[in-house]
Each structure stands twice: as C-alpha cells, then as structure tokens.
Design an enzyme around this catalytic site. Structure first.
Site, PDB file in Angstrom:
ATOM      1  N   HIS A 130      27.981  22.727  66.293  1.00  0.00           N
ATOM      2  CA  HIS A 130      26.805  22.827  67.155  1.00  0.00           C
ATOM      3  C   HIS A 130      27.268  22.951  68.603  1.00  0.00           C
ATOM      4  O   HIS A 130      27.311  24.046  69.137  1.00  0.00           O
ATOM      5  CB  HIS A 130      25.888  21.608  66.940  1.00  0.00           C
ATOM      6  CG  HIS A 130      24.640  21.629  67.766  1.00  0.00           C
ATOM      7  ND1 HIS A 130      24.128  20.503  68.369  1.00  0.00           N
ATOM      8  CD2 HIS A 130      23.811  22.636  68.058  1.00  0.00           C
ATOM      9  CE1 HIS A 130      23.036  20.819  69.021  1.00  0.00           C
ATOM     10  NE2 HIS A 130      22.814  22.122  68.845  1.00  0.00           N
ATOM     11  N   CYS A 162      26.101  13.290  68.535  1.00  0.00           N
ATOM     12  CA  CYS A 162      25.420  13.932  69.659  1.00  0.00           C
ATOM     13  C   CYS A 162      24.024  14.404  69.283  1.00  0.00           C
ATOM     14  O   CYS A 162      23.043  14.044  69.921  1.00  0.00           O
ATOM     15  CB  CYS A 162      26.248  15.102  70.188  1.00  0.00           C
ATOM     16  SG  CYS A 162      27.768  14.543  70.974  1.00  0.00           S
ATOM     17  N   HIS A 163      23.936  15.219  68.241  1.00  0.00           N
ATOM     18  CA  HIS A 163      22.621  15.775  67.901  1.00  0.00           C
ATOM     19  C   HIS A 163      22.301  15.671  66.417  1.00  0.00           C
ATOM     20  O   HIS A 163      21.455  16.394  65.909  1.00  0.00           O
ATOM     21  CB  HIS A 163      22.531  17.235  68.368  1.00  0.00           C
ATOM     22  CG  HIS A 163      22.842  17.384  69.822  1.00  0.00           C
ATOM     23  ND1 HIS A 163      24.087  17.786  70.273  1.00  0.00           N
ATOM     24  CD2 HIS A 163      22.119  17.127  70.931  1.00  0.00           C
ATOM     25  CE1 HIS A 163      24.093  17.785  71.593  1.00  0.00           C
ATOM     26  NE2 HIS A 163      22.920  17.395  72.021  1.00  0.00           N
ATOM     27  N   GLY A 164      23.032  14.781  65.732  1.00  0.00           N
ATOM     28  CA  GLY A 164      22.650  14.425  64.377  1.00  0.00           C
ATOM     29  C   GLY A 164      22.940  15.425  63.280  1.00  0.00           C
ATOM     30  O   GLY A 164      22.206  15.490  62.296  1.00  0.00           O
ATOM     31  N   PRO A 178      21.377  20.674  63.256  1.00  0.00           N
ATOM     32  CA  PRO A 178      21.378  21.743  64.258  1.00  0.00           C
ATOM     33  C   PRO A 178      22.641  22.602  64.190  1.00  0.00           C
ATOM     34  O   PRO A 178      22.645  23.740  64.657  1.00  0.00           O
ATOM     35  CB  PRO A 178      21.281  20.988  65.587  1.00  0.00           C
ATOM     36  CG  PRO A 178      21.744  19.614  65.307  1.00  0.00           C
ATOM     37  CD  PRO A 178      21.420  19.337  63.862  1.00  0.00           C
TER      38      PRO A 178
END
Lengths: 199, 405, 229
Positions: A130, A162-164, A178
């Site tokens: 990502h 950070c963004h799963g 993501p």
C-alpha cells in the site's frame, strides 16, 4: 532595404538552429539526470547473502537488502497448512498480478501459493504494497493473541499497522485490504543448501 | 516565434497579472542596442552562460560531495573519497566534475575579457560608473567563490592554498586574527574550515546571480556603450536586441562551447592549469608541496603580494590592486571614452594588459631573482596605469570622434 | 586594428602558457613511456601491479569488481575470483602491508596508487622513468637501491621493485615492457573513464561544429538587414 531578404533561406536557418539547439538541450539533460540514478558502487552493492539456517522454526527475521527490510520466515508444517483454505478471501492467491514477481522458479501451483523456493523459507520484501509500512507479524490463528486487530477467521499472517492491510502466511494480501498486491518476492537463489543470495 | 508565444491565451493570462510581456519586450526582445557592437561585447552573455553552467554542475556535484576531513584508509579523507567516487562511480560524474573544474577557469577567462573590453572602450566612464563598480563586486565574489571551491577536493593544493590565503588575511592590522578565525574556525585549516567553505561556496554563486541581476539592471538604465564610445541617438542608431543580438550571442556561446568542450573532453586538467597536479595528492598538513602557486586566475595578485619584502605591505598592495578598480571611473577625467580616439590611453591600456599577463606568468612560475624583478616592474606598471590616469587628459590630444555610429 | 589588443592578449596567452608549463615541469629528464590503454597492455600492467606493487602499495579506488566492469580491462568473473581469493568483490586493491610495518621497513608509508599518475608531474612517463631509473650514484653518496635518476632529489625510499639495477642486459626489453605496462595501468586507473570521455567528446565536438556553422549562417543572414544602412 532595397532587396527583400531570402525568407525561405532565413526560415530554414531558424528552424535548423532551433532544432539543433533543442537536441543540444536534450543531450545535456542526459548526463545530469543520469547522475541522479544510483551510482555504480551503489548498484554493485545490490546483493545480500544470508544464511537461512540461523532462522529457527516458526521464527521471523528481518534482514536488510538494498537498504530495505526483508522478512525471512521459517514456516512450520502447521503454518504451511494454514496458508490453505482461504483462497476466496485473497486478491491474488496464485501470484499472478505482477509479472516481475512471477519468478522463473514459480513453475508449479504449489510454489505459486507458497511463494518460496524451499516451501518452509518464505523470503519477501517487508514493505506493505500500500504505502510502504512494515507489517506486524501475527502468526497464530484467531483473535486469541491479537484481539480485535485481526478478523475472527484470522489464519495467521501479517497486519499492517498503518492502514490495516492483512496478509496471510504466504504474504498474500487479503480482500478488503487497501494494499493492492501481495508482498513482493525479490529475486533470490540458493548458492548452497543454507545460503541464499538475495538480489 | 516569440511573438506567437506571447499571443497565446496562457501567456496573456500571466501577462495580465504580472506585466511580464512588457518587461520582456522592454528588456529583451525590443531592448534598443547599439548597432555597431563588435564581438568583444559577446563576453557579457558568455559570462552568464558560464555562471549558469557552474551553478547547474555545482548543484549536481553537491548531491554526492561530502565536506568532511575525517581520515579514511590510504591517507585520504571523506571529502577526497567523495570526489573520486564522483569521478569513478557516479553516472557521468566525471563529466559533471570536469565541466565544473574547466568552467571555473572559463569563468575567469570570460570575465577578464569582459573587463578588458570595458577598459579599452571606456565603458566604465560616466554615466556607467555604478555599472563598473557592481562589476568589480562581481569579480570579488567570484574570486571568493573560486577560493572556497578550491578547498573542497581536499588535495594538497586545496589545503595549502587555504593555509596561505587565510594567513594572508591574518596580516591585516587589528582585525587580522579575528578574520582568520572566522575563516578557519579552529587552530588550523581543518574540518570546520572545510564545512564552512562548502556552505559559502554554495552561497556565493547565488549572491552572484542576484548581483548579476543588479548589473544588468544598471546596464539597462544607462544602456550599452559602443566601440566608438560616443553617446548615440536611441531612435536611429539602435537595433532591437532580438533577433540581432540574441542570435549573435548564441553564435558566440557556440564558439565558446567549442573551446570549453575541447578542454572538458580532451584536456580537462589543461596540464595542471585547471586542476593542479598536486591536488591529486591528498591533503597532508605535515608537508607542503615543493611547488606551490595559486591557480592561474589568481596569479597576478599573488605576484603583487610577492613583490614586496614586507608581508604587511604585500597584503596591503594586493588589496589595493583590487580596491583601486572601484575608483577607476573617478580617476579617469577624459571626456572621450573609447581608446580608439585616445592615442595615449590606448598605449597605456595595452601596456596595462601586458603587465597583468606578466604578473600572471610570474605568479605561476617558480620564483627566480630575475622573475622577481620582472614581477616588481609589472606591479609598478599596474599601479602606474591608475596613478597616471587622472593626468592623461591634460596632455592627451584626442582624435576627433565620429558624429554617429 | 579594431581587434589589435584582443589578438595581442590571445597571442600572449598562447605563447606564455606552454612556456610556463615547461618551466613548472622542472625535475629530471623523463623517458618516453609510450603509454597505451589497450586491453593487452592494461591486463599485463594489472598483473605487474598485483604481483609487484601490491606487495606494499594499494589502489583503494579500484575494486575487484571494477576489473570486470571497466571494458578496458574486462576480466571475467572467474579470473577476478581467482585474483581476489577471499577478499570481497567490492574491496579495493589493498596491500596486506600495514602502514605501521611499512613505516618501520621503509621509513614511510607507501602512497596509495589510485591517482598517482595524475598526481605526479610527467604522469605515466614519470612512473616509467622511475621504475627504470635505478642506478649507481655517480657521486657515491646515496646507496644502491635508494638512488634513482628520475626521483626528485634522487633519494627514494622505494626499493627497486623490478630489480632493474644491475639486471642482465638480456632482460632489458622485458623489464622495460613490464614498466611500460604497469605505468599504462596506473594512467588508466587514475581516470578510468578517459577513453569513454574522448569517445563521447568526438560526438560533442562534431555536433558543436555543425551548430556553430548553422548559427553563423543565421547570424550573417539576419544581420544583412543592418549592414545595408
């Protein structure tokens, strides 16, 4: 200005000068932009040797290759087993999305799903596809050790803080993350039974 | 082509908000320029060309250069290693570094020619005094930038050149020690010196670019002189800068690039003139090279320094030789500008050029008793030129100047 | 007359520069080395360098990998592996003699030879002359092995590396060839992109001649408007 200047000759010379000047400017840009690309000694240091026998069973080691972190995991039989059965939940179960990581040795369906030359030793670039964070290693199944940070049907793998994004134990990205791709498999080869040459 | 570009919607949008169109017209395309400028007037645009080349190559070199005098194996330093890495491993690093090294010398060739033209044709005289003074400031900053830059490879000549010149500032009465410490930043030339020289070497060209802007602004207020040195009719005797002088300057730049590229590609060290032989020997603070002389463009001033027995007097005279350039416009009282119509001044200025070249030669060659005397004579001629100037107009019979160009 | 003084300036520069160069050259008379940067000479020079020079000297900016990567030398991976033994591919050509030992044996540490050719007046010719410059001191002051015709001051700390002094006359040609080869090698590693530079230079100069010519014609064409007045 009694006699008119020869306009076609003049125009030709204008165009020729502008054209050659443009070529010159382009040619000058080559060495300057080229100089910002990695230097010869940087490129020469692009390979890393690593002795995989130093990684205990079930353990994860982070090493450096070209200044980037690399995961080396010695997967147990149980961990290998847990890479199966959730193919529907993966974006790219057979490592087909990126040509560059379809290595020459990925010649059997099993190697495509286990993503390793020797099945137990998974070696991948440790950067989430990502935005480049280093995912956390959460190898055991279920929410027992990890709480709500992982889904209830967690098969074990990586979770990017950070963004799963989620990856399974073959570092394949799960649906709903993501991150677009599986963690990269960089070129590597075994130079002896226990030594890998990365790069 | 420029007209077409200036008629586009985008350009008009910008022009409505910046007035850039009329600035370009007033100062570039339609800028009125005397029609009779000879090729000596090309050196101004050449100087800008070299400045741009130096800043461009310098920015890229700074991406790899490391200003540290920390020792590495083999008696080298981090700084020397980084220069050699540029020469060997960085893609086209050798080209960029040689362009920068040759460019330093080229800059001085061009600027000295530019100044020589100003002297010969009286371009420093009323009303262009300030233009000349800004030019002298540019020369001083260039010399500073060259001095700072020369330390960076941290070779023997870098090191000992810096030792000599920082000691030279130390000879200034009262403030000497203070200035010396500001330059060196320690007990002797070393790591702190290298760091601040790198910082200043990056700063000075930017200053230079700004002051060159001022130089051009001043020029456009008083307008160009011309080979006849006379005031001209701004309507009838000028031509627009574009296309006549843009093309002539472009041609001049090409001729310059031929010579420049010859050196860059075939003779980058120019036999020790552009990159001195001893600068390939890593700096050693315990051993001075047997033959030490500044790079060629500083040798005239070095000879003036050496021509005096007293250290203080030498330093003062060297400073004076540069400072006197500031007052040149006020020393010359003649109404006639161009040497074409000033027979005595013409002889003087040619003798002055010969003296500067002689000073340059004497500063580069090993000091012998004969050369020392030659250098002293040349020093006398150098100052004699300026000292005689206020009196020349009293006895000089100038030739009649033409009515127009 | 218009350009009288500028021509004068140029003429003087042209006269003065070579004169100054020869004046600063100084030192002893140097033999002509006939430096050549062909692959055969450079490989031979590398061999002399690793067999003889590297006993005491290093060339740290030249890596084993460079011996493969520079096409002028162009060794194969196998040849480099044999040469380097257990040293890293990215290591420079480093001597095993420590600076401390060197100082004890010879009085001072032998210099690194990476940039020795550009760093000495005379370059390759100087190195060549030095290698075949060992002689008996005509004044008998400097002992054999320390007396060298080419070295400034004639007293060198470097012991006769090619055993030139009192060599068998039959070996002269061979020793001269070794000296020439290693001098060529050192000239090459002093600036390893020099052949590439000259090759690119031909294109650049050719292009610039063309561009200059076109701009000259354009300048003459456009200026016709002005000259007519």
């Amino acid at each position: 200005m009694a006699d008119q200047p020869d306009q076609s000759r003049r125009n030709f010379l204008y165009v020729a000068s502008a054209g050659l000047g443009g070529i010159a400017a382009g040619a000058v840009a080559v060495p300057f932009i080229g100089s910002m690309l990695p230097a010869a000694d940087t490129l020469a240091a692009s390979k890393t040797e690593f002795d995989i026998s130093t990684v205990a069973e079930g353990q994860l080691v982070v090493i450096q290759w070209q200044g980037k972190p690399v995961f080396v995991v010695n997967r147990t039989a149980d961990m290998l087993e847990r890479t199966k059965g959730h193919e529907d939940n993966l974006k790219d179960p057979n490592s087909e999305a990126i040509d560059a990581v379809q290595a020459g040795w990925m010649d059997t369906p099993e190697k495509r799903t286990l993503r390793a030359i020797k099945p137990e030793y998974l070696i991948v670039v440790a950067s989430c596809t990502h935005l480049g964070c280093i995912p956390l290693f959460k190898p055991t199944a279920g929410q027992k050790d990890w709480g709500e940070s992982v889904p209830s049907d967690w098969p074990g793998g990586w979770h990017c803080p950070c963004h799963g994004s989620f990856y399974d134990l073959s570092a394949r990205v799960m649906n709903g993350s993501p991150a677009p791709f599986n963690l990269y498999v960089m070129p590597y080869k075994y130079t002896s039974d226990s030594t890998v040459l990365i790069g | 082509m420029i007209d077409k570009l200036m008629n586009t919607a985008v350009f008009k949008w910008i022009d409505d908000r910046s007035n850039i169109g009329s600035i370009i017209r007033e100062h570039v395309t339609e800028y009125p320029t005397p029609r009779n400028l000879n090729y000596m007037w090309n050196f101004g645009s050449l100087a800008i060309t070299v400045l741009v080349l130096q800043i461009l190559t310098g920015i890229f070199l700074a991406m790899y250069y490391k200003p540290s005098a920390a020792m590495t194996i083999g008696g080298y330093t981090v700084a020397f290693d980084s220069v050699e890495r540029i020469m060997r491993d960085v893609n086209f690093g050798w080209l960029i570094r040689y362009m920068h090294a040759v460019g330093a010398s080229a800059f001085f060739v061009v600027v000295y020619m530019h100044m020589g033209r100003g002297l010969y044709y009286g371009s420093y005289k009323n009303p262009r005094e300030l233009l000349w003074i800004i030019g002298v400031v540019i020369l001083l900053i260039m010399q500073g930038a060259a001095f700072f830059g020369y330390l960076l490879p941290w070779g023997q000549m870098s090191f000992w050149g810096a030792v000599v010149i920082t000691n030279l500032f130390g000879a200034i009465p009262v403030l000497g020690d203070f200035i010396g410490q500001l330059l060196v930043g320690g007990f002797a030339v070393g790591d702190p010196t290298l760091n601040r020289f790198f910082s200043l070497h990056y700063l000075f060209p930017l200053l230079l670019a700004a002051i060159v802007g001022g130089h051009i602004h001043a020029l456009h207020v008083v307008h160009s002189n011309n080979p006849e040195g006379i005031d001209i009719d701004h309507d009838k005797e000028t031509i627009p800068f574009h296309p006549y002088y843009t093309i002539k300057d472009a041609f001049g730049v090409c001729v310059f690039l031929l010579a420049y590229c010859y050196f860059v590609f075939y003779n980058p060290s120019a036999g020790g003139y552009f990159i001195e032989v001893d600068n390939y020997v890593p700096a050693n603070n315990l051993q001075t090279p047997a033959h030490i002389a500044p790079v060629w463009y500083l040798t005239p001033w070095y000879t003036i320094l050496r021509s005096f027995e007293s250290k203080l007097l030498g330093v003062i005279m060297m400073g004076a030789s540069l400072a006197i350039l500031f007052v040149l416009p006020f020393l010359d009282r003649s109404k006639v500008r161009s040497a074409r119509y000033r027979p005595v001044y013409r002889q003087m200025v040619i003798l002055f050029f010969v003296a500067v070249l002689t000073l340059g030669y004497c500063g580069h060659a090993s000091a012998t008793p004969v050369l020392k005397v030659v250098g002293q004579i040349a020093t006398a001629v150098y100052f004699g030129f300026f000292l005689l100037l206020p009196f020349v107009h009293k006895f000089e019979k100038t030739k009649p100047e033409p009515e127009g160009i | 007359m218009k350009h009288a003084w500028s021509s004068l300036v140029f003429a003087t520069m042209i006269v003065v520069m070579p004169a100054a160069a020869s004046a600063s050259g100084g030192g002893a008379h140097l033999e002509e080395a006939n430096i050549s940067l062909d692959q055969e000479t450079l490989r031979k020079g590398l061999e002399v360098f690793t067999d003889v020079c590297m006993g005491c000297h290093s060339a740290k900016y030249v890596t084993y990998r460079g011996l493969m990567d520079y096409p002028e030398i162009g060794l194969t991976r196998e040849q480099v592996d044999e040469l380097r033994g257990d040293k890293a591919l990215l290591s420079g050509l480093l001597t095993e003699l420590t600076p401390e030992d060197a100082a004890e044996f010879y009085g001072k540490a032998p210099p690194d030879l990476s940039v020795i050719a550009p760093g000495r007046r005379g370059g390759g010719d100087y190195i060549y002359s030095l290698l075949i410059g060992y002689d008996h001191d005509p004044k008998g002051e400097i002992e054999d092995g320390n007396y060298n015709k080419a070295f400034p001051g004639n007293r060198t700390a470097m012991p006769d590396p090619l055993a030139w002094l009192d060599h068998d006359p039959e070996e002269t040609a061979d020793l001269e060839e070794q000296a020439r080869a290693v001098s060529s090698f050192l000239v090459f590693i002093g600036d390893p992109h020099q052949l590439e530079r000259k090759a690119i230079g031909r294109w650049v100069m050719g292009f610039l001649v063309l561009l200059t010519l076109v701009l000259y014609l354009l300048k003459r064409e456009v200026w016709k408007d002005i000259k007519k007045h």
